[in-house]
Design an enzyme around this catalytic site. Structure first.
Site, PDB file in Angstrom:
ATOM      1  N   TYR A  55      -4.674   1.066  15.792  1.00  0.00           N
ATOM      2  CA  TYR A  55      -3.409   1.265  16.704  1.00  0.00           C
ATOM      3  C   TYR A  55      -3.472   0.685  18.078  1.00  0.00           C
ATOM      4  O   TYR A  55      -2.715   0.433  18.733  1.00  0.00           O
ATOM      5  CB  TYR A  55      -2.488   2.439  16.559  1.00  0.00           C
ATOM      6  CG  TYR A  55      -1.982   2.756  15.049  1.00  0.00           C
ATOM      7  CD1 TYR A  55      -0.822   2.135  14.833  1.00  0.00           C
ATOM      8  CD2 TYR A  55      -2.593   3.272  13.981  1.00  0.00           C
ATOM      9  CE1 TYR A  55      -0.271   2.346  13.545  1.00  0.00           C
ATOM     10  CE2 TYR A  55      -2.038   3.479  12.716  1.00  0.00           C
ATOM     11  CZ  TYR A  55      -0.867   3.055  12.590  1.00  0.00           C
ATOM     12  OH  TYR A  55      -0.197   3.303  11.248  1.00  0.00           O
ATOM     13  N   GLU A  81      -7.496   8.152   6.638  1.00  0.00           N
ATOM     14  CA  GLU A  81      -7.852   9.029   8.202  1.00  0.00           C
ATOM     15  C   GLU A  81      -8.382  10.460   7.948  1.00  0.00           C
ATOM     16  O   GLU A  81      -7.622  11.265   8.508  1.00  0.00           O
ATOM     17  CB  GLU A  81      -6.565   8.909   9.263  1.00  0.00           C
ATOM     18  CG  GLU A  81      -6.099   7.309   9.217  1.00  0.00           C
ATOM     19  CD  GLU A  81      -5.111   7.073  10.139  1.00  0.00           C
ATOM     20  OE1 GLU A  81      -4.406   8.310  10.547  1.00  0.00           O
ATOM     21  OE2 GLU A  81      -4.539   6.136  10.450  1.00  0.00           O
ATOM     22  N   ASN A 137      -7.797   1.542   9.975  1.00  0.00           N
ATOM     23  CA  ASN A 137      -6.585   1.780  10.633  1.00  0.00           C
ATOM     24  C   ASN A 137      -6.647   1.533  12.132  1.00  0.00           C
ATOM     25  O   ASN A 137      -7.386   2.354  12.596  1.00  0.00           O
ATOM     26  CB  ASN A 137      -5.829   2.856  10.215  1.00  0.00           C
ATOM     27  CG  ASN A 137      -5.699   3.138   8.767  1.00  0.00           C
ATOM     28  OD1 ASN A 137      -5.651   2.205   7.929  1.00  0.00           O
ATOM     29  ND2 ASN A 137      -5.185   4.235   8.595  1.00  0.00           N
ATOM     30  N   GLU A 159      -3.709  -0.399   8.117  1.00  0.00           N
ATOM     31  CA  GLU A 159      -2.618   0.031   8.953  1.00  0.00           C
ATOM     32  C   GLU A 159      -2.861  -0.558  10.309  1.00  0.00           C
ATOM     33  O   GLU A 159      -3.696  -0.637  10.877  1.00  0.00           O
ATOM     34  CB  GLU A 159      -2.528   1.482   9.036  1.00  0.00           C
ATOM     35  CG  GLU A 159      -1.981   2.275   8.040  1.00  0.00           C
ATOM     36  CD  GLU A 159      -1.914   3.664   8.075  1.00  0.00           C
ATOM     37  OE1 GLU A 159      -1.582   4.140   9.391  1.00  0.00           O
ATOM     38  OE2 GLU A 159      -2.266   4.530   7.243  1.00  0.00           O
ATOM     39  N   HIS A 211      -3.064  10.948   1.204  1.00  0.00           N
ATOM     40  CA  HIS A 211      -2.521  10.716   2.685  1.00  0.00           C
ATOM     41  C   HIS A 211      -2.101  11.916   3.475  1.00  0.00           C
ATOM     42  O   HIS A 211      -0.767  12.098   3.359  1.00  0.00           O
ATOM     43  CB  HIS A 211      -1.605   9.417   2.409  1.00  0.00           C
ATOM     44  CG  HIS A 211      -1.337   8.862   3.873  1.00  0.00           C
ATOM     45  ND1 HIS A 211      -1.641   7.214   3.657  1.00  0.00           N
ATOM     46  CD2 HIS A 211      -0.884   9.092   5.095  1.00  0.00           C
ATOM     47  CE1 HIS A 211      -1.236   6.826   5.156  1.00  0.00           C
ATOM     48  NE2 HIS A 211      -1.205   8.219   5.976  1.00  0.00           N
ATOM     49  N   ARG A 223       0.968  -1.167  -0.053  1.00  0.00           N
ATOM     50  CA  ARG A 223       0.056   0.010   0.045  1.00  0.00           C
ATOM     51  C   ARG A 223       0.939   1.281  -0.026  1.00  0.00           C
ATOM     52  O   ARG A 223       1.767   1.296   0.985  1.00  0.00           O
ATOM     53  CB  ARG A 223      -0.990  -0.048   1.314  1.00  0.00           C
ATOM     54  CG  ARG A 223      -1.802   1.338   1.308  1.00  0.00           C
ATOM     55  CD  ARG A 223      -2.701   1.276   2.739  1.00  0.00           C
ATOM     56  NE  ARG A 223      -3.405   2.579   2.420  1.00  0.00           N
ATOM     57  CZ  ARG A 223      -3.523   3.442   3.696  1.00  0.00           C
ATOM     58  NH1 ARG A 223      -3.319   2.947   4.964  1.00  0.00           N
ATOM     59  NH2 ARG A 223      -4.228   4.492   3.678  1.00  0.00           N
TER      60      ARG A 223
END
Length: 465
Positions: free
Chosen positions: A314, A170, A312, A382, A125, A80
């Site tokens: 985290y 995002e 994504n 991600e 991005h 990606r």
């Protein structure tokens, strides 16, 4: 370190790594590239850790073949990457196409395919062309049509080979950190107002691009288009406190729901967002109209504008109620949300202070997405573990993190029935980590930024699966 049971993953599961143009490419003023908002932001002292910038970064613009060797060494099936909008279109519009930018991305795409690696391309991005920011950026009503034109150009130019597209990465972060807190480019601090306008225009831009692909390119190219949404997993700080439970739902609605609800559920923002924002307008005497815009019936609806769910993830948070806190007496996103996410002290921290390691939070979030938003395939676009301080090539903690996380993804597939189709580690390389500069490292490969050669060295965690 326990071995990962890969048998629970589908045979066609996508194993990838992710990068972003500004964070790795460098070549910021080479070969006709125009400046982006991150170039402008970083060149003002005091905004980024030790005034680092992405002028050179990993120099992937000139060292792409080295990146390709890294991808091949890992045996990835997918990669990606994002396109630098201002490298392709220096002023942000198709009035001026940069042929050297087109040639660079053609080379990258062709090389990946020649090595049996499937490219997934992100159109945006974080790196808006500065020329468009000068015209109002994401706060301008015209930006959605300009983005649609850019997307159309990319679909036409690269779509014969690229079959996986992400329009926006995002949008929450771009809106909140870039236009509310001012800690990300373009550095706007306009509490409680620009954050919603930016988010709205990003959704309008995504919607227009998806409909353009669906009508004009999908019949011949047969690709898929989505947008990458970031989210923590959230639970009440005090599970026995009704206010914390309510705050947790608001926290979810104001983060993932803000963008997922219009695209996957109702075509509009979560009811709790509208209710909270309108009521706070009354409480604070704000009389300049709705701060949370309405979608126009004259434009295509965002509902259904994703062919898969791109996530994504985290970290996780415990959420406490802030609805009656005195500090919320001014316009702000957090005041509207009336909730605060905090780190459970029992969770280990991965390098950077905000990144608590909570692998089972990903499993819970995946199940929540399936149950709440969509039965579409989910691509984890991600996920990663950061390192700070002395470089540890033998990064045992990160290696264990990947094992633990992928085991939770496997449980989501085999036990919860979640249709997870891909996992992209963040990131292929140590890179420029936004306002943390090069102080934070997420790479599967270490990059030695102290030397002109920018040598790539694989971490122990590099073969993460």
């Amino acid at each position: 370190m326990s071995a990962l049971d890969v048998t629970v993953f589908p045979k066609d599961f996508a194993w990838g790594a992710a990068t972003a143009a500004y964070q790795i490419e460098g070549g910021w003023n080479m070969d006709g590239r125009g400046p982006s908002v991150w170039d402008t932001f970083c060149h003002v002292k005091g905004r980024v850790f030790e005034d680092h910038n992405g002028d050179v970064a990993c120099n992937s613009y000139q060292l792409w073949k080295e990146d390709l060797k890294c991808i091949q060494q890992l045996g990835l099936t997918h990669y990606r990457l994002s396109i630098s909008w201002s490298r392709l279109l220096p002023d942000g519009t198709t009035n001026h196409v940069n042929p050297k930018g087109v040639a660079y991305y053609n080379e990258v795409i062709d090389d990946l395919i020649a090595c049996d690696v499937t490219p997934m391309i992100t159109l945006y991005h974080m790196d808006l062309p500065q020329a468009l920011q000068d015209l109002g950026g994401w706060n301008s009503g015209d930006i959605a049509d300009i983005f649609e034109s850019y997307a159309r150009f990319c679909f036409k130019t690269f779509g014969d080979r690229v079959k996986l597209w992400i329009t926006l990465n995002e949008p929450y972060v771009c809106a909140k950190l870039g236009h509310e807190d001012g800690t990300f480019a373009p550095g706007i601090k306009d509490p409680g107002i620009s954050v919603y306008l930016t988010g709205h225009n990003m959704l309008r831009a995504h919607t227009k691009a998806w409909h353009t692909y669906n009508a004009h390119f999908r019949p011949l190219q047969g690709g898929q288009v989505s947008l990458a949404l970031n989210s923590d997993w959230a639970e009440p700080l005090n599970p026995d406190c009704p206010k914390d439970a309510e705050a947790t739902e608001r926290y979810k609605d104001f983060t993932l729901g803000w963008f997922a609800c219009p695209v996957f559920c109702t075509g509009d923002y979560p009811e709790s967002m509208r209710f909270r924002i309108e009521n706070r307008n009354l409480d604070l005497g704000y009389k300049q109209g709705s701060r949370l815009p309405h979608f126009s019936k004259e434009e295509p609806t965002p509902l259904g504008t994703a062919d898969f769910f791109a996530l994504n993830y985290y970290t996780s948070r415990k959420v406490k109620d802030l609805s009656s806190a005195g500090k919320n007496n001014e316009l702000s996103f957090v005041g509207d949300q009336g909730a605060e996410g905090v780190v459970d002290p029992s969770w280990p921290i991965s390098g950077v202070h905000w990144l608590a390691v909570v692998p089972d939070g990903l499993r819970k979030l995946l199940k929540c997405i399936k149950d709440t938003y969509s039965s579409l395939p989910i691509y984890i676009t991600e996920n990663g573990f950061s390192q700070m301080g002395p470089v540890q090539i033998e990064d045992a903690d990160r290696s264990q993190f990947y094992q633990d996380t992928l085991q939770e993804v496997g449980k989501a597939i085999s036990q919860d029935g979640v249709n997870v189709k891909a996992y992209f580690a963040w990131s292929l390389l140590d890179n420029f980590e936004w306002n943390d500069g090069f102080n934070v490292r997420f790479g599967l490969f270490h990059v030695d930024f102290s030397t002109p050669e920018l040598k790539r060295t694989i971490y122990r965690s590099g073969p993460y699966r």
